[in-house]
Motif scaffolding. Structure first.
Motif, mmCIF file in Angstrom:
data_model
loop_
_atom_site.group_PDB
_atom_site.id
_atom_site.type_symbol
_atom_site.label_atom_id
_atom_site.label_comp_id
_atom_site.label_asym_id
_atom_site.label_seq_id
_atom_site.Cartn_x
_atom_site.Cartn_y
_atom_site.Cartn_z
ATOM 1 N N SER A 136 8.159 30.072 -13.162
ATOM 2 C CA SER A 136 8.742 31.245 -12.496
ATOM 3 C C SER A 136 10.015 30.954 -11.711
ATOM 4 O O SER A 136 10.864 31.840 -11.567
ATOM 5 N N ALA A 137 10.165 29.752 -11.167
ATOM 6 C CA ALA A 137 11.234 29.495 -10.194
ATOM 7 C C ALA A 137 12.614 29.832 -10.730
ATOM 8 O O ALA A 137 13.398 30.534 -10.065
ATOM 9 N N THR A 138 12.928 29.335 -11.926
ATOM 10 C CA THR A 138 14.273 29.589 -12.449
ATOM 11 C C THR A 138 14.443 31.044 -12.874
ATOM 12 O O THR A 138 15.568 31.555 -12.896
ATOM 13 N N LYS A 139 13.365 31.725 -13.184
ATOM 14 C CA LYS A 139 13.436 33.154 -13.515
ATOM 15 C C LYS A 139 13.803 33.974 -12.258
ATOM 16 O O LYS A 139 14.612 34.904 -12.317
ATOM 17 N N ILE A 140 13.158 33.626 -11.119
ATOM 18 C CA ILE A 140 13.502 34.306 -9.869
ATOM 19 C C ILE A 140 14.977 34.080 -9.548
ATOM 20 O O ILE A 140 15.707 35.017 -9.202
ATOM 21 N N LEU A 141 15.416 32.826 -9.657
ATOM 22 C CA LEU A 141 16.810 32.493 -9.366
ATOM 23 C C LEU A 141 17.758 33.277 -10.266
ATOM 24 O O LEU A 141 18.785 33.789 -9.797
ATOM 25 N N TRP A 142 17.402 33.404 -11.537
ATOM 26 C CA TRP A 142 18.258 34.150 -12.469
ATOM 27 C C TRP A 142 18.407 35.602 -12.007
ATOM 28 O O TRP A 142 19.505 36.162 -12.025
ATOM 29 N N THR A 173 -3.041 48.800 -4.346
ATOM 30 C CA THR A 173 -3.215 49.024 -2.904
ATOM 31 C C THR A 173 -2.056 49.810 -2.296
ATOM 32 O O THR A 173 -1.953 49.916 -1.070
ATOM 33 N N ARG A 174 -1.201 50.333 -3.150
ATOM 34 C CA ARG A 174 -0.019 51.090 -2.697
ATOM 35 C C ARG A 174 0.817 50.296 -1.699
ATOM 36 O O ARG A 174 1.239 50.787 -0.657
ATOM 37 N N GLY A 175 1.052 49.061 -2.047
ATOM 38 C CA GLY A 175 1.943 48.218 -1.257
ATOM 39 C C GLY A 175 1.333 47.623 -0.006
ATOM 40 O O GLY A 175 2.029 46.960 0.776
ATOM 41 N N GLU A 176 0.037 47.782 0.187
ATOM 42 C CA GLU A 176 -0.596 47.228 1.393
ATOM 43 C C GLU A 176 -0.800 45.715 1.296
ATOM 44 O O GLU A 176 -0.814 45.026 2.322
ATOM 45 N N ARG A 177 -0.991 45.210 0.080
ATOM 46 C CA ARG A 177 -1.300 43.789 -0.068
ATOM 47 C C ARG A 177 -0.303 43.122 -0.991
ATOM 48 O O ARG A 177 -0.075 43.574 -2.117
ATOM 49 N N HIS A 178 0.318 42.040 -0.484
ATOM 50 C CA HIS A 178 1.250 41.223 -1.268
ATOM 51 C C HIS A 178 0.655 39.824 -1.326
ATOM 52 O O HIS A 178 0.918 38.972 -0.484
ATOM 53 N N VAL A 179 -0.217 39.608 -2.318
ATOM 54 C CA VAL A 179 -1.011 38.374 -2.379
ATOM 55 C C VAL A 179 -1.055 37.827 -3.803
ATOM 56 O O VAL A 179 -0.807 38.539 -4.784
ATOM 57 N N THR A 180 -1.383 36.559 -3.881
ATOM 58 C CA THR A 180 -1.699 35.909 -5.148
ATOM 59 C C THR A 180 -2.794 34.896 -4.862
ATOM 60 O O THR A 180 -3.268 34.780 -3.733
ATOM 61 N N ASP A 181 -3.220 34.167 -5.893
ATOM 62 C CA ASP A 181 -4.200 33.104 -5.657
ATOM 63 C C ASP A 181 -3.570 31.765 -6.002
ATOM 64 O O ASP A 181 -2.466 31.693 -6.559
ATOM 65 N N VAL A 182 -4.272 30.687 -5.688
ATOM 66 C CA VAL A 182 -3.722 29.348 -5.884
ATOM 67 C C VAL A 182 -3.421 29.039 -7.349
ATOM 68 O O VAL A 182 -2.473 28.312 -7.651
ATOM 69 N N SER A 183 -4.216 29.583 -8.267
ATOM 70 C CA SER A 183 -3.997 29.266 -9.680
ATOM 71 C C SER A 183 -2.673 29.819 -10.168
ATOM 72 O O SER A 183 -1.926 29.147 -10.891
ATOM 73 N N ASN A 184 -2.343 31.043 -9.796
ATOM 74 C CA ASN A 184 -1.061 31.617 -10.189
ATOM 75 C C ASN A 184 0.095 30.989 -9.422
ATOM 76 O O ASN A 184 1.164 30.733 -9.986
ATOM 77 N N ALA A 185 -0.110 30.735 -8.125
ATOM 78 C CA ALA A 185 0.950 30.106 -7.329
ATOM 79 C C ALA A 185 1.345 28.754 -7.906
ATOM 80 O O ALA A 185 2.525 28.376 -7.904
ATOM 81 N N SER A 186 0.348 28.039 -8.451
ATOM 82 C CA SER A 186 0.622 26.696 -8.964
ATOM 83 C C SER A 186 1.439 26.706 -10.246
ATOM 84 O O SER A 186 1.819 25.649 -10.746
ATOM 85 N N ARG A 187 1.745 27.903 -10.772
ATOM 86 C CA ARG A 187 2.529 28.010 -12.011
ATOM 87 C C ARG A 187 3.981 28.429 -11.758
ATOM 88 O O ARG A 187 4.714 28.711 -12.688
ATOM 89 N N THR A 188 4.381 28.460 -10.507
ATOM 90 C CA THR A 188 5.717 28.969 -10.183
ATOM 91 C C THR A 188 6.774 27.882 -10.097
ATOM 92 O O THR A 188 7.959 28.174 -10.123
ATOM 93 N N MET A 189 6.386 26.624 -9.956
ATOM 94 C CA MET A 189 7.287 25.496 -9.700
ATOM 95 C C MET A 189 7.830 25.549 -8.269
ATOM 96 O O MET A 189 8.846 24.943 -7.946
ATOM 97 N N LEU A 190 7.117 26.289 -7.397
ATOM 98 C CA LEU A 190 7.520 26.428 -5.996
ATOM 99 C C LEU A 190 6.369 26.126 -5.038
ATOM 100 O O LEU A 190 6.564 26.149 -3.822
ATOM 101 N N PHE A 191 5.186 25.837 -5.579
ATOM 102 C CA PHE A 191 3.970 25.702 -4.767
ATOM 103 C C PHE A 191 3.529 24.251 -4.737
ATOM 104 O O PHE A 191 3.406 23.609 -5.785
#
Length: 498
Positions: A136-142, A173-191
């Motif tokens: 994900s990291a380079t995609k966010i940067l792009w 949740t209509r924007g109430e929760r901005h969360v992820t879990d460790v498994s997805n976070a570990s795929r970003t190249m930022l965690f």
């Protein structure tokens, strides 16, 4: 006790909703495909609003199809295509750009520059990942660099990033929760998979404000409650895992050394490595499998970018079959591959080669080659790629594979599964419930709300539907392996024997 768990399985080509009962049995399934967007060669995108609308529609269809309502649902579990990157406005919830899909290769040159700049060891040591456009990291940067105004809005704290799980929870949740879990976070190249935190050094390297990043939670807890009109009552959202980690859990590969392979659009082989991360010496990924309570489980992973999608290419690109279900019969119409080897590097080669510029290749074509030989070679190519990863995984972990649990659409192909057992020289086991990705998310959600009392209780539900054992003569297996190795070598080098 409420009667059911609802699993949302948001995949690369479709959104699904599956209702499970307390025995882990499927009671209802609804599925809807959505648009694949290819703006340029190597670019793959999805419309985030279409992801949401397709997911919302299948939720309603699945629930109403068995005449239940949301008061009968104990919890919702979410599993998702990983690495796919969505950035949206924190106030309006409007995406600033299409979702950039995990298959997308537009940031390959940026990844090359990072490698050339000597960043590989830093990123590998913190994240367990190899530098690649996959993550994900380079995609966010792009997005920040190429969408007008995005960089400024991000700096001002006005943008949010999420993988698809995060996006769905934001919408539910209509924007109430901005969360992820460790498994997805570990795929970003930022965690940082050791500290379990977003890594400030890596965020700085990629120029990504920390305000964009979701809060990282465990894989099994109540994150929030639904607020949408899809549900008349608030339903707890209580399980999250990236699709491959969810499948590992759904297969009940909860003991170190247990292995599963999911045969989907791509192929993803994961080995449970227990409570310690194994840093690969063979180009595999070290990732987080899940976190339950305070306990983190790690995994080794080998990623194959093209598996089931090669069958789609036979259908849509080559036109030798009319539907994917025809491929097994066509491949079975010949006794062997006729010397044809298909290396399906249609979006580069993943583990253990990691050549993002490799192109698909078919070797050994002669005047006697038929569509059936190509179909068979395409299926065998999936099994050969899996074999290469198993070899690497065994070297890293220092263990010998005893059995391989399989799931995903292509696992229903008996020819492929038998060939896989022959090439591995070990048993290949297909469970009765092959919806293991969604089932894993359901199990994680159910554990969080007490629907299932323990992992041991869940294990008692797992049952094999078919067991494939090696049958091919050793000499034949060795000849096939040699032919495959030669085809891969030529694909990677581009060399011709002439």
């Amino acid at each position: 006790m409420k009667k059911y768990i609802l699993a949302l399985d948001q995949g690369t080509s479709s959104s699904r909703a599956i209702v499970f009962d307390e025995n882990g049995q499927t009671k209802a399934v609804s599925q809807k495909e959505f648009t694949q967007i290819f703006p340029k060669p190597g670019w793959v995108e999805h419309n985030p609003m279409e992801i949401w609308s397709s997911q919302a529609s299948v939720i309603a269809e699945a629930v109403t199809s068995i005449a239940i309502n949301d008061s009968d649902i104990a919890a919702i579990g979410i599993t998702n295509q990983r690495e796919t990157t969505i950035v949206w406005d924190a106030e309006t919830g409007e995406p600033v750009y299409n979702a950039i899909v995990w298959q997308d290769r537009r940031t390959s040159e940026l990844c090359d520059a990072l490698k050339k700049d000597g960043r590989s060891d830093l990123i590998r040591s913190k994240t367990g990942l190899i530098i690649d456009a996959y993550f994900s990291a380079t995609k966010i940067l792009w997005i920040l660099e190429n969408v007008p105004g995005a960089r400024q809005r991000a700096t001002e704290g006005k943008l949010r990033f999420g993988t698809v799980d995060t996006w769905l929870i934001w919408m539910l949740t209509r924007g109430e929760r901005h969360v992820t879990d460790v498994s997805n976070a570990s795929r970003t190249m930022l965690f940082n998979i050791h500290t379990l935190q977003w890594d400030k050094e890596l965020l700085g390297l990629f120029g990504i404000p920390e305000s964009m990043m979701p809060q990282v939670k465990s894989s099994s807890e109540v994150y929030g409650y639904t607020k949408t009109t899809i549900f008349a009552h608030e339903v707890p959202i209580a399980g999250i895992a990236g699709d491959q980690q969810a499948a590992l859990f759904g297969q009940m590969c909860t003991e170190p050394g247990s292995v599963k392979n999911t045969y989907g659009t791509g192929c993803f082989l994961l080995m449970n490595s227990g409570e310690r991360p194994i840093m690969s010496s063979n180009n595999l990924l070290t990732t987080i499998a899940w976190k339950i309570g305070d306990s983190v489980t790690y995994a080794l992973e080998g990623s194959i970018f093209v598996a089931g999608s090669v069958v789609q290419w036979l259908r849509d690109g080559l036109g030798i079959i009319r539907s994917s279900s025809e491929v097994e019969a066509l491949a079975c119409s010949v006794p062997d591959n006729g010397g044809v080897y298909f290396v399906p590097a249609l979006t580069g080669l993943g583990a253990p080669h990691w050549d993002q510029y490799a192109k698909g290749s078919i070797y050994g074509i002669s005047r006697g080659t038929t569509a059936a030989h190509i179909a068979r070679a395409a299926l065998e190519g999936i099994a050969f790629q899996t074999m290469d990863i198993v070899k690497a995984m065994q070297r890293d972990a220092g263990v010998t594979l005893k059995e391989l649990k399989v799931d995903g659409g292509a696992s229903r192909n008996n020819l492929l599964m038998q060939f896989q057992a022959d090439m591995l020289g070990t048993a290949v086991i297909r469970p009765k419930v092959t919806e293991t990705t969604a089932l894993g998310a359901a199990y994680l959600a159910g554990l969080a709300v007490g629907y299932w009392e323990s992992i041991e209780h869940i294990k008692s539900q797992w049952d094999a539907e078919c067991r494939f054992t090696p049958l091919a003569p050793e000499a034949e297996v060795e000849a096939l392996k040699k032919g495959w190795a030669d085809a891969v070598r030529r694909t990677l080098t581009g060399n011709s024997p002439y």
